[in-house]
Scaffold this motif. Sequence first.
Motif, mmCIF file in Angstrom:
data_model
loop_
_atom_site.group_PDB
_atom_site.id
_atom_site.type_symbol
_atom_site.label_atom_id
_atom_site.label_comp_id
_atom_site.label_asym_id
_atom_site.label_seq_id
_atom_site.Cartn_x
_atom_site.Cartn_y
_atom_site.Cartn_z
ATOM 1 N N LEU A 23 48.562 84.124 -92.119
ATOM 2 C CA LEU A 23 49.389 84.976 -91.737
ATOM 3 C C LEU A 23 49.834 85.760 -92.745
ATOM 4 O O LEU A 23 50.461 85.596 -93.907
ATOM 5 C CB LEU A 23 51.058 84.161 -91.233
ATOM 6 C CG LEU A 23 51.086 83.268 -90.064
ATOM 7 C CD1 LEU A 23 52.267 82.723 -90.010
ATOM 8 C CD2 LEU A 23 50.671 84.126 -89.026
ATOM 9 N N LEU A 24 49.250 87.103 -92.839
ATOM 10 C CA LEU A 24 49.216 87.790 -94.118
ATOM 11 C C LEU A 24 50.350 88.481 -94.432
ATOM 12 O O LEU A 24 51.253 88.752 -93.616
ATOM 13 C CB LEU A 24 48.131 89.068 -93.767
ATOM 14 C CG LEU A 24 46.663 88.715 -93.463
ATOM 15 C CD1 LEU A 24 45.762 89.815 -93.203
ATOM 16 C CD2 LEU A 24 46.084 87.628 -94.476
ATOM 17 N N THR A 25 50.657 88.724 -95.636
ATOM 18 C CA THR A 25 51.695 89.373 -96.283
ATOM 19 C C THR A 25 51.309 90.323 -97.576
ATOM 20 O O THR A 25 50.262 90.120 -97.936
ATOM 21 C CB THR A 25 52.798 88.413 -96.816
ATOM 22 O OG1 THR A 25 52.041 87.526 -97.743
ATOM 23 C CG2 THR A 25 53.412 87.482 -95.866
ATOM 24 N N GLN A 26 52.206 91.308 -97.573
ATOM 25 C CA GLN A 26 51.469 92.146 -98.850
ATOM 26 C C GLN A 26 51.885 91.471 -100.367
ATOM 27 O O GLN A 26 52.652 90.667 -100.271
ATOM 28 C CB GLN A 26 52.327 93.438 -98.721
ATOM 29 C CG GLN A 26 52.071 94.403 -97.540
ATOM 30 C CD GLN A 26 50.529 94.706 -97.172
ATOM 31 O OE1 GLN A 26 50.119 94.961 -98.292
ATOM 32 N NE2 GLN A 26 49.920 94.401 -96.239
ATOM 33 N N GLU A 36 43.087 90.480 -96.792
ATOM 34 C CA GLU A 36 42.874 89.098 -96.238
ATOM 35 C C GLU A 36 42.617 88.042 -97.126
ATOM 36 O O GLU A 36 42.451 88.080 -98.182
ATOM 37 C CB GLU A 36 41.229 89.541 -95.740
ATOM 38 C CG GLU A 36 40.716 88.264 -94.637
ATOM 39 C CD GLU A 36 39.421 88.723 -94.192
ATOM 40 O OE1 GLU A 36 38.435 87.963 -93.711
ATOM 41 O OE2 GLU A 36 39.032 89.870 -94.306
ATOM 42 N N LEU A 37 43.086 86.893 -96.453
ATOM 43 C CA LEU A 37 42.968 85.642 -97.255
ATOM 44 C C LEU A 37 42.557 84.506 -96.278
ATOM 45 O O LEU A 37 42.639 84.557 -95.313
ATOM 46 C CB LEU A 37 44.134 85.356 -97.975
ATOM 47 C CG LEU A 37 45.329 85.029 -97.068
ATOM 48 C CD1 LEU A 37 46.278 84.154 -97.804
ATOM 49 C CD2 LEU A 37 46.339 86.293 -96.926
ATOM 50 N N LYS A 111 40.990 88.817 -100.520
ATOM 51 C CA LYS A 111 40.319 90.317 -100.581
ATOM 52 C C LYS A 111 41.594 91.234 -100.851
ATOM 53 O O LYS A 111 42.448 91.142 -100.136
ATOM 54 C CB LYS A 111 39.879 90.892 -99.217
ATOM 55 C CG LYS A 111 38.411 89.815 -98.931
ATOM 56 C CD LYS A 111 37.708 90.404 -97.631
ATOM 57 C CE LYS A 111 36.618 89.690 -97.295
ATOM 58 N NZ LYS A 111 35.688 90.001 -96.100
ATOM 59 N N ILE A 112 41.433 91.900 -102.058
ATOM 60 C CA ILE A 112 42.351 92.894 -102.480
ATOM 61 C C ILE A 112 41.954 93.960 -102.838
ATOM 62 O O ILE A 112 40.703 94.501 -102.862
ATOM 63 C CB ILE A 112 43.028 92.100 -103.661
ATOM 64 C CG1 ILE A 112 42.117 92.358 -104.803
ATOM 65 C CG2 ILE A 112 43.623 90.795 -103.409
ATOM 66 C CD1 ILE A 112 42.890 92.000 -106.422
ATOM 67 N N ARG A 113 43.043 95.126 -102.845
ATOM 68 C CA ARG A 113 42.446 96.595 -103.401
ATOM 69 C C ARG A 113 43.450 97.066 -104.457
ATOM 70 O O ARG A 113 44.510 96.808 -104.198
ATOM 71 C CB ARG A 113 42.514 97.452 -102.222
ATOM 72 C CG ARG A 113 42.187 98.955 -102.494
ATOM 73 C CD ARG A 113 42.133 99.862 -100.955
ATOM 74 N NE ARG A 113 41.583 101.077 -101.361
ATOM 75 C CZ ARG A 113 40.692 101.514 -101.282
ATOM 76 N NH1 ARG A 113 39.377 100.560 -101.197
ATOM 77 N NH2 ARG A 113 40.423 102.579 -101.713
#
Length: 204
Positions: A23-26, A36-37, A111-113
């Motif tokens: 469940l993705l969170t910022q 994404e993780l 995956k980060i930006r």
Amino acid sequence: MRLLNLLLLGLFLPGTAVAQPPLLTQSDAPGVTVRELNWRKDVYIPALYEDPMNPNQEQADLKREQKAIRKANAIKVQQGQAPLPMPTREIMSAKKATPAGPSVSYLYEAKIRNTGAKSIRLIVWEYLVSDIETGAEVGRHRFTDDRKIRAGKSATLVGYSTTPAVSVMALDKSGKESKRRYSERVVISLIEYDDGTRWQPSPE
């Protein structure tokens, strides 16, 4: 045939690759977005990576070497010189060493930006897993990544551990692991930038 059987074993071995739907969170860190993780279980079987032709090649090399020594010794004997010793060595196929068993590790990815204005040179990050029903933390894994991430660029953070995301997985009524009972997120605890500055979250 042995290699084919081992490959099939690796493909069907339970738990070889278990991906948990997160469940993705910022991210709470400024200028970093988690896109994404994921984590998965990897089983490494040494026998799958052995070359079955190695013993045959060693035997052929030994025979060629012995043939060359025989020719050289025939000349030496005619010239009254002492012959060279005949090379011998144990071939891998004759050793029959006990093969190493499979090893298990867990790979964590995020995956980060970098949406900030400065290039990042180091990130300390944690893969955090919580129980959705109780909110209790059931798994935390800390990693350090020192690759350079320029402003506006993306990167995949990768960490390895010998422990799974959750030590004890809950089971549903069918006896299968309940994958949707947990929430997963990335917590960034330190960022160092190219200009020598750093960011850390305020202590709670």
